[in-house]
Design a protein around this motif. Structure first.
Motif, PDB file in Angstrom:
ATOM      1  N   LEU A  40       0.829  -1.203   0.000  1.00  0.00           N
ATOM      2  CA  LEU A  40       0.000   0.000   0.000  1.00  0.00           C
ATOM      3  C   LEU A  40       0.866   1.256   0.000  1.00  0.00           C
ATOM      4  O   LEU A  40       0.490   2.295  -0.541  1.00  0.00           O
ATOM      5  CB  LEU A  40      -0.920   0.020   1.226  1.00  0.00           C
ATOM      6  CG  LEU A  40      -2.117  -0.922   1.243  1.00  0.00           C
ATOM      7  CD1 LEU A  40      -2.735  -0.952   2.630  1.00  0.00           C
ATOM      8  CD2 LEU A  40      -3.146  -0.512   0.198  1.00  0.00           C
ATOM      9  N   PHE A  41       2.036   1.144   0.617  1.00  0.00           N
ATOM     10  CA  PHE A  41       2.945   2.291   0.740  1.00  0.00           C
ATOM     11  C   PHE A  41       4.115   2.190  -0.234  1.00  0.00           C
ATOM     12  O   PHE A  41       5.210   2.667   0.045  1.00  0.00           O
ATOM     13  CB  PHE A  41       3.463   2.377   2.181  1.00  0.00           C
ATOM     14  CG  PHE A  41       2.374   2.511   3.209  1.00  0.00           C
ATOM     15  CD1 PHE A  41       1.821   3.749   3.495  1.00  0.00           C
ATOM     16  CD2 PHE A  41       1.881   1.399   3.876  1.00  0.00           C
ATOM     17  CE1 PHE A  41       0.813   3.879   4.434  1.00  0.00           C
ATOM     18  CE2 PHE A  41       0.879   1.517   4.816  1.00  0.00           C
ATOM     19  CZ  PHE A  41       0.338   2.769   5.098  1.00  0.00           C
ATOM     20  N   MET A  42       3.870   1.574  -1.379  1.00  0.00           N
ATOM     21  CA  MET A  42       4.918   1.374  -2.370  1.00  0.00           C
ATOM     22  C   MET A  42       5.550   2.691  -2.799  1.00  0.00           C
ATOM     23  O   MET A  42       6.776   2.806  -2.896  1.00  0.00           O
ATOM     24  CB  MET A  42       4.348   0.639  -3.590  1.00  0.00           C
ATOM     25  CG  MET A  42       5.367   0.275  -4.653  1.00  0.00           C
ATOM     26  SD  MET A  42       4.688  -0.885  -5.862  1.00  0.00           S
ATOM     27  CE  MET A  42       3.288   0.055  -6.484  1.00  0.00           C
ATOM     28  N   ASN A  43       4.733   3.694  -3.049  1.00  0.00           N
ATOM     29  CA  ASN A  43       5.263   4.996  -3.462  1.00  0.00           C
ATOM     30  C   ASN A  43       5.994   5.694  -2.323  1.00  0.00           C
ATOM     31  O   ASN A  43       7.059   6.302  -2.522  1.00  0.00           O
ATOM     32  CB  ASN A  43       4.133   5.886  -3.986  1.00  0.00           C
ATOM     33  CG  ASN A  43       3.520   5.354  -5.264  1.00  0.00           C
ATOM     34  OD1 ASN A  43       4.208   4.750  -6.077  1.00  0.00           O
ATOM     35  ND2 ASN A  43       2.232   5.562  -5.440  1.00  0.00           N
ATOM     36  N   GLU A  44       5.423   5.613  -1.130  1.00  0.00           N
ATOM     37  CA  GLU A  44       6.037   6.266   0.030  1.00  0.00           C
ATOM     38  C   GLU A  44       7.374   5.632   0.414  1.00  0.00           C
ATOM     39  O   GLU A  44       8.221   6.277   1.032  1.00  0.00           O
ATOM     40  CB  GLU A  44       5.089   6.219   1.225  1.00  0.00           C
ATOM     41  CG  GLU A  44       3.877   7.138   1.118  1.00  0.00           C
ATOM     42  CD  GLU A  44       2.774   6.596   0.235  1.00  0.00           C
ATOM     43  OE1 GLU A  44       1.767   7.301   0.027  1.00  0.00           O
ATOM     44  OE2 GLU A  44       2.905   5.461  -0.272  1.00  0.00           O
ATOM     45  N   LEU A  45       7.577   4.366   0.054  1.00  0.00           N
ATOM     46  CA  LEU A  45       8.815   3.665   0.384  1.00  0.00           C
ATOM     47  C   LEU A  45       9.957   3.984  -0.572  1.00  0.00           C
ATOM     48  O   LEU A  45      11.111   3.681  -0.270  1.00  0.00           O
ATOM     49  CB  LEU A  45       8.576   2.144   0.367  1.00  0.00           C
ATOM     50  CG  LEU A  45       7.810   1.534   1.534  1.00  0.00           C
ATOM     51  CD1 LEU A  45       7.457   0.076   1.234  1.00  0.00           C
ATOM     52  CD2 LEU A  45       8.626   1.623   2.809  1.00  0.00           C
ATOM     53  N   TYR A  46       9.648   4.602  -1.720  1.00  0.00           N
ATOM     54  CA  TYR A  46      10.651   4.658  -2.781  1.00  0.00           C
ATOM     55  C   TYR A  46      11.886   5.475  -2.406  1.00  0.00           C
ATOM     56  O   TYR A  46      13.008   5.082  -2.730  1.00  0.00           O
ATOM     57  CB  TYR A  46      10.049   5.209  -4.081  1.00  0.00           C
ATOM     58  CG  TYR A  46      11.001   5.006  -5.233  1.00  0.00           C
ATOM     59  CD1 TYR A  46      11.142   3.750  -5.818  1.00  0.00           C
ATOM     60  CD2 TYR A  46      11.794   6.037  -5.709  1.00  0.00           C
ATOM     61  CE1 TYR A  46      12.035   3.540  -6.850  1.00  0.00           C
ATOM     62  CE2 TYR A  46      12.692   5.832  -6.739  1.00  0.00           C
ATOM     63  CZ  TYR A  46      12.801   4.572  -7.306  1.00  0.00           C
ATOM     64  OH  TYR A  46      13.703   4.359  -8.319  1.00  0.00           O
ATOM     65  N   ARG A  47      11.722   6.598  -1.736  1.00  0.00           N
ATOM     66  CA  ARG A  47      12.897   7.405  -1.373  1.00  0.00           C
ATOM     67  C   ARG A  47      13.815   6.638  -0.422  1.00  0.00           C
ATOM     68  O   ARG A  47      15.040   6.748  -0.522  1.00  0.00           O
ATOM     69  CB  ARG A  47      12.459   8.722  -0.721  1.00  0.00           C
ATOM     70  CG  ARG A  47      11.912   9.760  -1.688  1.00  0.00           C
ATOM     71  CD  ARG A  47      11.577  11.020  -0.915  1.00  0.00           C
ATOM     72  NE  ARG A  47      10.836  11.964  -1.706  1.00  0.00           N
ATOM     73  CZ  ARG A  47      11.377  12.965  -2.396  1.00  0.00           C
ATOM     74  NH1 ARG A  47      12.675  13.121  -2.407  1.00  0.00           N
ATOM     75  NH2 ARG A  47      10.624  13.807  -3.077  1.00  0.00           N
ATOM     76  N   TRP A  48      13.228   5.875   0.502  1.00  0.00           N
ATOM     77  CA  TRP A  48      14.074   5.065   1.379  1.00  0.00           C
ATOM     78  C   TRP A  48      14.725   3.944   0.575  1.00  0.00           C
ATOM     79  O   TRP A  48      15.905   3.648   0.762  1.00  0.00           O
ATOM     80  CB  TRP A  48      13.237   4.461   2.500  1.00  0.00           C
ATOM     81  CG  TRP A  48      14.067   3.799   3.557  1.00  0.00           C
ATOM     82  CD1 TRP A  48      14.497   4.343   4.727  1.00  0.00           C
ATOM     83  CD2 TRP A  48      14.588   2.461   3.526  1.00  0.00           C
ATOM     84  NE1 TRP A  48      15.254   3.432   5.423  1.00  0.00           N
ATOM     85  CE2 TRP A  48      15.335   2.271   4.709  1.00  0.00           C
ATOM     86  CE3 TRP A  48      14.510   1.406   2.602  1.00  0.00           C
ATOM     87  CZ2 TRP A  48      15.977   1.074   4.996  1.00  0.00           C
ATOM     88  CZ3 TRP A  48      15.159   0.221   2.888  1.00  0.00           C
ATOM     89  CH2 TRP A  48      15.874   0.059   4.079  1.00  0.00           C
ATOM     90  N   GLU A  49      13.950   3.355  -0.319  1.00  0.00           N
ATOM     91  CA  GLU A  49      14.425   2.223  -1.105  1.00  0.00           C
ATOM     92  C   GLU A  49      15.574   2.607  -2.033  1.00  0.00           C
ATOM     93  O   GLU A  49      16.512   1.834  -2.220  1.00  0.00           O
ATOM     94  CB  GLU A  49      13.245   1.667  -1.916  1.00  0.00           C
ATOM     95  CG  GLU A  49      13.577   0.503  -2.817  1.00  0.00           C
ATOM     96  CD  GLU A  49      12.368   0.051  -3.619  1.00  0.00           C
ATOM     97  OE1 GLU A  49      12.557  -0.718  -4.562  1.00  0.00           O
ATOM     98  OE2 GLU A  49      11.236   0.477  -3.297  1.00  0.00           O
ATOM     99  N   ASN A  50      15.513   3.795  -2.622  1.00  0.00           N
ATOM    100  CA  ASN A  50      16.514   4.239  -3.580  1.00  0.00           C
ATOM    101  C   ASN A  50      17.203   5.502  -3.065  1.00  0.00           C
ATOM    102  O   ASN A  50      16.680   6.610  -3.229  1.00  0.00           O
ATOM    103  CB  ASN A  50      15.863   4.513  -4.937  1.00  0.00           C
ATOM    104  CG  ASN A  50      16.866   4.885  -6.005  1.00  0.00           C
ATOM    105  OD1 ASN A  50      18.077   4.855  -5.773  1.00  0.00           O
ATOM    106  ND2 ASN A  50      16.379   5.237  -7.185  1.00  0.00           N
TER     107      ASN A  50
END
Length: 525
Positions: A40-50
């Protein structure tokens, strides 16, 4: 009006149908809800992920979409501009642009590709070779996307049987659902505790579960639903069904159409839609048969608040005329139905609060699933069953619990792998996925060696919490973005991920020390 109980014969039949259907799909359903809650938080996770995306997002209105298209033409060999391509403008959660397109090979075969583009420097990642894929891996897992061809259908069937389990559960419990809801207690025999919590929490999450079951089944099994509709309403013409739910499907494009030397600018279409809809975001800009005289440019918008707040505007690529629009304020039922299903399933409405509500309801549903398994097991732990049967029931329960409960430490593992593997390593995304799935498998096998359910649950919580506490530490060590730095610098999405893992880790260890570390002679979870 007083509710009447089912007749004994009917009750027994429905009770066994509910039990069998629930046990068959339980571990698959748990995986769907657990992975779906995180994605559900795929977009919100992106900055942490990359870590390479940890820079300030630019205003999507100043992006030069025509220049982006030209750069892709120059740098992506074989890019076919006449096939459908599109781009997602940068957002607050993800400052990079996601570009979709088609590569036409020398032998005539076509291949779809996707790539991230920095809207400021115009740097392009190699097509179909993302540096990171963590959140997408969890998203794909929630519909078994890792299983080729049939994965989506399997998840759709699980959702379909979940509908059956919900309806049968409602029928067998409707007489005493309210009384058990108010009489819930954590004291007494474990069978009674599991049963009361299963009914009470199932009652609370019933509307949410039904929404997910119906939308999941419809989205994954839509091909089987559209075919009968086509024969009943459109004489077998499936294109008419697609046109009813998706207006773009009504446009035919000729690959041999005349090529234009002067065609509509993507920037002008973006500006035109934004001027007419200043309060909404443009979420997707894409074209079909671009540079041809029958080409179209489509723009999707969304206010990200209302459940029907999305719109679609289709323009002619030849002269920029508005060919068709699906205005959020003037939608028909058929044009709105499919998008409403999508929004209901992915919580793309109501802002961040709705996603948080969905997340907690998903976690409660995971507990309802596990409690259902424990009811099944404790009901069979009596003298009516032989020692061999009890051993079989115990093995099934332990197998289910090992698969499901090990997802928590496996989740922390993929976060650790994602932040610790160097960004410039070849095939980085594949390596991280391998670490995640192999780690999950090894944790599951490890869980099979723990015979007591309490021990199995306790150990997975402890392992998950320890790994979770390492997540913010690893982020600080490998990127230099320590928890306090991200807070002070305004990188709130990065800070939130680290802070949540820190809270989960500390809270989980407190639960372990206070409740789960106690020894028990009983086989409990």
């Amino acid at each position: 009006m007083r509710l009447k109980p089912l007749k004994p014969r009917m009750y027994n039949a429905i009770f066994h149908a509910h039990t069998v259907s629930g046990i068959v799909i339980s571990f698959a359903l748990y995986v769907i809800f657990f992975a779906g809650a995180i994605s559900l938080f795929m977009n919100e996770l992106y900055r942490w992920e990359n870590p390479e995306a940890r820079f300030e997002s630019i205003n999507p209105e100043i992006v030069d979409y025509d220049q982006i298209t030209s750069i892709v033409q120059q740098q992506v060999e074989g890019f076919d501009i006449t096939s459908q391509f599109g781009m997602m403008p940068p957002t607050k959660t993800n400052p990079l642009m996601l570009f979709y397109g088609t590569i036409k090979h020398s032998d005539g075969k076509k291949e779809r590709f996707s790539t991230y583009i920095n809207p400021t420097t115009h740097e392009i990642t190699p097509p179909n070779k993302p540096k990171t894929h963590m959140a997408h891996t969890l998203y794909e897992l929630h519909y078994f996307g890792q299983i080729p061809i049939v994965g989506g259908y399997l998840s759709g069937l699980v959702a379909f049987f979940f509908i059956f389990a919900i309806i049968t559960g409602l029928l067998i419990h409707w007489k005493n659902m309210v009384s058990k809801f108010y009489s819930f207690t954590s004291k007494g025999k474990w069978k009674q505790i599991w049963t009361n919590s299963h009914i009470s929490l199932g009652f609370i999450t019933l509307p949410f579960q039904l929404i997910y079951a119906v939308t999941g089944a419809l989205l994954c099994l839509s091909i089987f639903l559209l075919a009968p509709s086509a024969f009943l309403m459109f004489g077998g013409d499936t294109s008419q069904v697609l046109k009813a739910v998706n207006p773009e499907a009504g446009y035919r494009h000729d690959q041999n159409a005349k090529t234009l030397h002067d065609y509509t600018s993507l920037n002008s279409i973006y500006a035109k839609v934004k001027a007419a809809n200043p309060e909404t975001d443009i979420t997707y800009l894409y074209t079909t048969n671009y540079t041809k005289e029958d080409g179209t440019i489509s723009v999707r918008t969304d206010d990200r608040i209302g459940i029907a707040g999305d719109g679609l505007f289709i323009y002619s690529g030849q002269d920029g005329r508005l060919l068709q629009s699906v205005d959020p304020e003037e939608k028909t039922y058929t044009s709105a139905a499919f998008r409403v299903l999508v929004k209901l399933h992915y919580a793309n409405f109501g802002g961040p609060l709705m996603k948080i509500i969905y997340f907690f309801l998903s976690m409660v549903t995971c507990y309802v699933i596990i409690s259902g398994v424990m009811i099944w097991q404790t009901a069979r732990d009596n003298d009516r069953y032989t020692a061999k049967q009890k051993k079989f029931h115990h093995r099934i329960t332990k197998f289910y619990l090992a698969i499901t409960l090990s997802m928590f430490p496996a989740l922390a593992l993929i976060f650790l792998a994602n932040i610790s593997v160097p960004m410039d390593m070849p095939n980085r995304a594949e390596l991280i996925n391998t670490i995640f799935f192999l780690g999950w498998l090894l944790l599951t096998i490890l869980g099979l060696f723990w015979n007591e359910y309490r021990q199995l649950n306790r150990n997975f919580i402890l392992i998950g919490c320890i790994l979770g506490l390492l997540v913010p530490i690893a982020n600080g060590v490998f990127t230099g973005d320590w928890l306090w730095k991200t807070l002070l610098s305004g990188q709130y999405y990065v800070y939130a991920v680290d802070a949540i893992w820190l809270i989960i880790g500390l809270f989980g260890i407190l639960i372990y020390k206070k409740y789960l570390s106690k020894q028990s002679s009983k086989v409990i979870a």
